[in-house]
Motif scaffolding. Sequence first.
Motif, PDB file in Angstrom:
ATOM      1  N   GLU A  79       0.835  -1.203   0.000  1.00 14.99           N
ATOM      2  CA  GLU A  79       0.000   0.000   0.000  1.00 14.99           C
ATOM      3  C   GLU A  79       0.871   1.255   0.000  1.00 14.99           C
ATOM      4  N   GLY A  80       2.002   1.208   0.691  1.00 15.46           N
ATOM      5  CA  GLY A  80       2.912   2.352   0.705  1.00 15.46           C
ATOM      6  C   GLY A  80       3.424   2.690  -0.684  1.00 15.46           C
ATOM      7  N   ILE A  81       3.745   1.673  -1.469  1.00 19.05           N
ATOM      8  CA  ILE A  81       4.200   1.882  -2.853  1.00 19.05           C
ATOM      9  C   ILE A  81       3.055   2.415  -3.706  1.00 19.05           C
ATOM     10  N   ARG A  82       1.871   1.830  -3.568  1.00 20.30           N
ATOM     11  CA  ARG A  82       0.691   2.301  -4.324  1.00 20.30           C
ATOM     12  C   ARG A  82       0.350   3.741  -3.951  1.00 20.30           C
ATOM     13  N   HIS A  83       0.423   4.049  -2.670  1.00 18.17           N
ATOM     14  CA  HIS A  83       0.097   5.393  -2.172  1.00 18.17           C
ATOM     15  C   HIS A  83       0.948   6.466  -2.856  1.00 18.17           C
ATOM     16  N   LEU A  84       2.199   6.122  -3.130  1.00 13.25           N
ATOM     17  CA  LEU A  84       3.093   7.087  -3.791  1.00 13.25           C
ATOM     18  C   LEU A  84       2.911   7.105  -5.304  1.00 13.25           C
ATOM     19  N   GLY A  85       2.068   6.224  -5.819  1.00 16.16           N
ATOM     20  CA  GLY A  85       1.773   6.216  -7.246  1.00 16.16           C
ATOM     21  C   GLY A  85       2.661   5.305  -8.070  1.00 16.16           C
ATOM     22  N   TYR A  86       3.401   4.418  -7.411  1.00 17.36           N
ATOM     23  CA  TYR A  86       4.289   3.514  -8.131  1.00 17.36           C
ATOM     24  C   TYR A  86       3.636   2.155  -8.298  1.00 17.36           C
ATOM     25  N   PRO A  87       3.952   1.449  -9.396  1.00 14.63           N
ATOM     26  CA  PRO A  87       3.401   0.106  -9.580  1.00 14.63           C
ATOM     27  C   PRO A  87       4.078  -0.888  -8.623  1.00 14.63           C
ATOM     28  N   GLU A  88       3.420  -1.993  -8.351  1.00 16.78           N
ATOM     29  CA  GLU A  88       3.927  -2.983  -7.401  1.00 16.78           C
ATOM     30  C   GLU A  88       5.290  -3.531  -7.812  1.00 16.78           C
TER      31      GLU A  88
END
Length: 125
Positions: free
Chosen positions: A37-46
Amino acid sequence: MATTKTNKIIFWTTTIIIFLMEGVMPALTSQTELAKEGIRHLGYPEYFGNALVVFKVLGALTLIIPQVPARIKEWAYAGFAFDFIFASISHFAVDGMDFQSFFPLIILGILIASYVSFHKLQKTN
């Protein structure tokens, strides 16, 4: 002027902190929902988070293993510096001015202390 013993203490203390924060912790937590979720929150793909973990673990091992050549360690230090700077920029862009935005810069300060002490030890050898 710091003694060689003081430089060794500074180097190993700061380098172990980097190793734990950027090598061990991501390796153990990268597949948790919170990390994803932290990666998604910043707008980056998994997949970006997965690649980042691989490079963090490799970089942390590079810094902590004494037999790794100094030139390779330089690349690891540079990679971590870019990682911390861009992590901070990402958090500032998404979250604004909060602790999460400044935390990578604090870790960057620890990395710089490791880097400087590494070079002081290189000069004495």
